[in-house]
Structures are given as structure tokens and as C-alpha cells.
Design a protein around this motif. Structure first.
Motif, short mmCIF file in Angstrom:
data_model
loop_
_atom_site.label_atom_id
_atom_site.label_comp_id
_atom_site.label_asym_id
_atom_site.label_seq_id
_atom_site.Cartn_x
_atom_site.Cartn_y
_atom_site.Cartn_z
N ASP A 32 64.03 27.35 132.59
CA ASP A 32 64.31 26.49 133.74
C ASP A 32 63.99 25.02 133.49
OD1 ASP A 32 61.63 27.01 133.53
OD2 ASP A 32 61.29 27.29 135.67
N GLY A 33 63.72 24.63 132.24
CA GLY A 33 63.41 23.23 131.95
C GLY A 33 62.69 23.09 130.63
N ILE A 34 61.86 22.07 130.53
CA ILE A 34 61.10 21.87 129.30
C ILE A 34 59.64 21.56 129.62
CG2 ILE A 34 63.05 21.04 127.93
CD1 ILE A 34 61.98 18.19 128.30
N ILE A 35 58.77 21.95 128.68
CA ILE A 35 57.37 21.56 128.73
C ILE A 35 57.24 20.36 127.80
CG2 ILE A 35 55.00 22.19 128.14
CD1 ILE A 35 55.76 25.10 128.75
N VAL A 36 56.69 19.27 128.29
CA VAL A 36 56.48 18.08 127.48
C VAL A 36 55.04 18.08 127.02
CG1 VAL A 36 56.48 15.56 127.45
CG2 VAL A 36 58.23 16.79 128.75
N GLY A 37 54.85 17.84 125.73
CA GLY A 37 53.51 17.81 125.18
C GLY A 37 53.39 16.74 124.12
N VAL A 38 52.23 16.71 123.49
CA VAL A 38 51.97 15.74 122.43
C VAL A 38 51.24 16.46 121.30
CG1 VAL A 38 49.77 14.97 123.44
CG2 VAL A 38 51.05 13.42 121.98
N ILE A 39 51.52 16.04 120.07
CA ILE A 39 50.82 16.62 118.92
C ILE A 39 49.40 16.05 118.92
CG2 ILE A 39 50.72 16.79 116.40
CD1 ILE A 39 53.79 16.57 116.39
N LYS A 40 48.46 16.94 119.14
CA LYS A 40 47.05 16.54 119.28
C LYS A 40 46.33 16.58 117.93
CE LYS A 40 42.93 18.00 121.80
NZ LYS A 40 42.43 18.90 122.84
N ARG A 95 64.77 10.38 123.10
CA ARG A 95 64.47 9.09 123.75
C ARG A 95 64.74 9.12 125.25
NH1 ARG A 95 63.88 4.39 120.38
NH2 ARG A 95 64.31 3.18 122.25
N ASN A 96 65.88 9.70 125.64
CA ASN A 96 66.18 9.76 127.08
C ASN A 96 65.20 10.67 127.82
OD1 ASN A 96 67.35 12.07 125.87
ND2 ASN A 96 68.84 12.26 127.53
N GLU A 97 64.70 11.70 127.16
CA GLU A 97 63.72 12.59 127.79
C GLU A 97 62.37 11.89 127.92
OE1 GLU A 97 65.34 16.97 126.43
OE2 GLU A 97 64.26 15.75 124.97
N VAL A 98 62.03 11.04 126.94
CA VAL A 98 60.78 10.26 127.05
C VAL A 98 60.87 9.38 128.29
CG1 VAL A 98 59.37 8.44 126.00
CG2 VAL A 98 60.29 10.27 124.58
N ARG A 99 62.00 8.73 128.46
CA ARG A 99 62.20 7.86 129.62
C ARG A 99 62.19 8.67 130.93
NH1 ARG A 99 63.44 2.49 130.16
NH2 ARG A 99 64.48 1.96 132.10
N ASP A 100 62.87 9.82 130.94
CA ASP A 100 62.89 10.67 132.13
C ASP A 100 61.47 11.13 132.52
OD1 ASP A 100 65.64 10.43 132.17
OD2 ASP A 100 66.01 12.44 131.36
N PHE A 101 60.68 11.53 131.51
CA PHE A 101 59.33 12.04 131.77
C PHE A 101 58.42 10.94 132.32
CE2 PHE A 101 55.03 13.46 130.39
CZ PHE A 101 54.98 14.63 131.14
N HIS A 102 58.71 9.72 131.96
CA HIS A 102 57.88 8.60 132.41
C HIS A 102 58.51 7.84 133.57
CE1 HIS A 102 56.21 9.50 128.45
NE2 HIS A 102 55.07 9.17 129.03
N THR A 103 59.37 8.52 134.32
CA THR A 103 59.96 7.95 135.53
C THR A 103 59.66 8.90 136.69
OG1 THR A 103 61.76 7.00 134.22
CG2 THR A 103 62.10 7.14 136.59
N LEU A 104 58.96 8.39 137.67
CA LEU A 104 58.59 9.19 138.84
C LEU A 104 59.03 8.43 140.08
CD1 LEU A 104 57.13 11.88 139.31
CD2 LEU A 104 55.02 10.59 139.59
N ASN A 105 59.86 9.06 140.91
CA ASN A 105 60.42 8.42 142.11
C ASN A 105 61.16 7.12 141.77
OD1 ASN A 105 59.31 10.47 143.73
ND2 ASN A 105 57.37 9.37 143.84
N GLY A 106 61.85 7.13 140.63
CA GLY A 106 62.65 5.98 140.23
C GLY A 106 61.87 4.83 139.62
N LYS A 107 60.56 4.99 139.43
CA LYS A 107 59.73 3.91 138.88
C LYS A 107 59.01 4.39 137.63
CE LYS A 107 58.90 1.88 143.37
NZ LYS A 107 57.94 1.60 144.41
#
Length: 171
Positions: free
Chosen positions: A38-46, A112-124
Motif C-alpha cells: 500500500d506504499g513505501i517505508i522511507v528509511g535511512v542507512i544508519k 529524487r521526487n520521492e525525497v521531495r514528496d516525503f519532505h512535503t507536508l500539507n504542501g509545505k
């Protein structure tokens, strides 16, 4: 490009991913994703670990080693430790994870577009997850995240420069 497969889920936000031997390794702090139905889990290499499992070889008879210690031929074992930051489901960003990935799920680079999507909340622009994960992530990881967000949000450069300075000071 597939970076590896999930081999262990420690909790809702910590996963271990086995790195195939023939793949180029990514760096610590790189944003990644794990696809779910149903989507993706966003994570970071720790973290990245490299181990050689030689400690068991002396205890196994030589004729039994191919069966019980197949890693003797392929003895290197490299893994990513992934820290989950949130999810994107049907275009809705959530900075929490309610369902971890399954064993065998593939780890991919976050586009890149997913990075931008993940860091956009309520259009900001938003990095609301940052403060909540600050103690769980190393300074190198946090700086890697800021660098990637900065590439996708040049209009937020001034704010991200302040965040980078704050992290670098060790606060």
C-alpha cells in the motif's frame, strides 16, 4: 536498483538488510525505501557492518564444512542497518511506521521526487521527523539526510544551513 533484501526486523523502525556481494555499496546517511503493498517505508542507512564468520570453522569437521558452513566459500557478510523514518501511502506522508517490512522485502534508493514528496507536508517543506529521530541517529547520518533534502529543496537552503551548523556543533 536493488540494494539488498531485509533479513531481520528488530523493531518497527530498525531493519537489517543483506548486501549482495556484487553490488556497489551506498554510504551511511543515504535515504532509501522499502516497497509495501500500500506504499513505501522511507528509511535511512544508519550503519554498515562487514563480518567474517570464521570463528566456527575449527569446530566443524572438514568433510562437514560445505554442508554446515557454506559461508566458508563465501565468507564475507555485509549488511546495512536501516532506520525507518516514516511512510508514504497514496500520497499521504506519515512520520511514523505502524507496520514494519517483511523478511525478504527489497531495499531500494529513494528517488529524487520521492525525497521531495516525503519532505512535503500539507504542501509545505517539512522535516518534522528530524527532532524525534535525532537521538537514534548519528551525526553523520543526520548530515547525510540534510544534504539530500538540500538538493531537492534549494529554496530551503538557509534553514538547512542552520540545521547543518547545529548538528555539526554536536547539540
Amino acid at each position: 536498483m536493488v540494494l539488498g533484501d531485509v533479513i531481520r526486523v528488530e523493531d518497527a523502525s530498525t531493519y537489517v538488510v543483506k548486501i549482495p556481494p556484487d553490488i556497489q555499496k551506498e554510504c551511511i546517511g543515504r535515504l532509501v525505501k522499502i516497497k509495501k503493498d500500500d506504499g513505501i517505508i522511507v528509511g535511512v542507512i544508519k550503519n554498515i557492518t562487514h563480518t567474517v564468520r570464521e570463528e566456527l570453522i575449527p569446530y566443524i569437521e572438514p568433510q562437514m564444512q560445505p554442508k554446515y558452513a557454506p559461508f566458508n566459500e563465501d565468507f564475507k557478510n555485509s549488511c546495512y542497518t536501516i532506520h525507518g523514518l516514516g511512510t508514504i501511502r497514496n500520497g499521504i506522508v506519515k512520520y511514523s511506521i505502524d507496520s514494519p517490512p517483511d523478511i525478504g522485502d527489497e531495499l531500494l534508493l529513494l528517488a529524487r521526487n520521492e525525497v521531495r514528496d516525503f519532505h512535503t507536508l500539507n504542501g509545505k517543506p517539512s522535516i518534522a521527523y528530524f527532532q524525534a529521530n535525532r537521538d537514534a541517529l548519528d551525526r553523520t547520518v543526520l548530515l547525510g539526510i540534510v544534504e539530500q533534502v538540500e538538493k531537492n529543496y534549494p529554496e530551503c537552503c538557509a534553514m538547512l544551513k542552520l540545521i547543518r551548523k547545529y548538528i555539526a556543533r554536536g547539540a
